[in-house]
Design an enzyme around this catalytic site. Structure first.
Site: not given
Ligand code: AP5
Length: 224
Positions: A13, A88, A127, A160, A171
């Site tokens: 994402k 979410r 990552r 992270r 998660r």
């Molecule tokens: P990346 O693009 O970083 O993936 P992502 O989907 O953004 O993953 P996240 O782990 O950031 O999502 P998340 O939803 O768990 O975390 P968030 O920060 O939102 O890619 C991942 C890796 O794969 C990278 O190394 C990349 O290079 C590689 N990659 C990408 N595409 C690829 C491909 N096609 N092929 C191969 N490799 C690839 O949330 C963190 C925390 O915040 C949550 O756990 C929660 O506690 C809180 N939070 C966030 N939003 C909310 C909300 N709305 N409500 C409540 N709590 C929330």
């Protein structure tokens, strides 16, 4: 254009959100990044939300809605946004619909970037992120040129704290229980497009571009 990116942690994402933002000149809003900024700000709210994020649990809606509302009120969001990590829960999706209705606008599309849980854990643990500009790297698929240094801004890369196998597995479980129903919510209301996230980064981006181009064409047709 108002878009939502859904998908398991590690689905891509953030990676695709950045590319879409650059291509279509609309801001990419990652709620995870917003929360991490609040944590780094030293504010009391940061301490509160850190207790949730460190364990891989969701931040309660009362904090999350306020953090999001403040961001989407910014000037750069006038022509739309790409939300990554929000909504979410179905409750958050409903809050978002109400917020848009108050502004007499609508969500154009939700994209579900689909990958398996095994792929998610592998990507998360590989990552690395730039502490200065947030650029995302993968030690397996898209490593930095100089070890530990961001190609874009020379900032230091870090892993992270929630990117270890244990928290990542939790998660994924939280996603399946609380966020997967959001996919159905958008499907039932005819606003969902599924994207195969297990292709390379360029392949996923190509599919997203085709879908977004269709949305722009539809919008242009409606405005005629
Ligand atoms: P990346 O693009 O970083 O993936 P992502 O989907 O953004 O993953 P996240 O782990 O950031 O999502 P998340 O939803 O768990 O975390 P968030 O920060 O939102 O890619 C991942 C890796 O794969 C990278 O190394 C990349 O290079 C590689 N990659 C990408 N595409 C690829 C491909 N096609 N092929 C191969 N490799 C690839 O949330 C963190 C925390 O915040 C949550 O756990 C929660 O506690 C809180 N939070 C966030 N939003 C909310 C909300 N709305 N409500 C409540 N709590 C929330």
């Amino acid at each position: 254009m108002r878009l939502v990116l859904l998908g398991l942690p590690g689905a891509g994402k953030g990676t695709q959100g950045e590319r879409l933002a650059e291509k279509y000149s609309i801001p990419h809003i990652s709620t995870g990044s917003l929360i991490r900024s609040v944590i780094n700000s030293g504010l009391k709210l940061g301490e509160i939300v850190n207790a949730y994020i460190a364990k891989g649990n969701l931040i309660p809606d009362e904090y999350m809605m306020e953090i999001l509302r403040q961001r989407v009120l910014a000037d750069d969001c006038r022509n739309g946004w790409i939300l990554d990590g929000f909504p979410r829960t179905v409750q958050q999706a409903k809050h978002l619909d109400e917020m848009l209705k108050r502004d007499s606008t609508v969500l154009d599309r939700a994209f579900d970037i689909r990958i398996s849980a095994e792929e998610a854990v592998s990507r998360i643990t590989n990552r690395r992120v730039c502490r200065s500009c947030g650029q995302i790297y993968s030690i397996e698929h898209s490593p930095e040129k100089v070890k530990g240094i961001c190609d874009k801004c020379n900032g230091p890369l870090y892993q992270r704290p929630d990117d270890n196998v244990e928290v990542a597995t939790h998660r994924i479980q939280v996603y399946m229980e609380q966020t997967h129903p959001v996919v159905h919510y958008y499907a039932q209301t005819g606003r969902l497009t599924s994207i195969n996230g297990e292709q390379g980064i360029d392949g996923v981006f190509a599919d997203l571009q085709v879908a977004v181009a269709e949305l722009y064409a539809k919008k242009a047709g409606e405005e005629l």
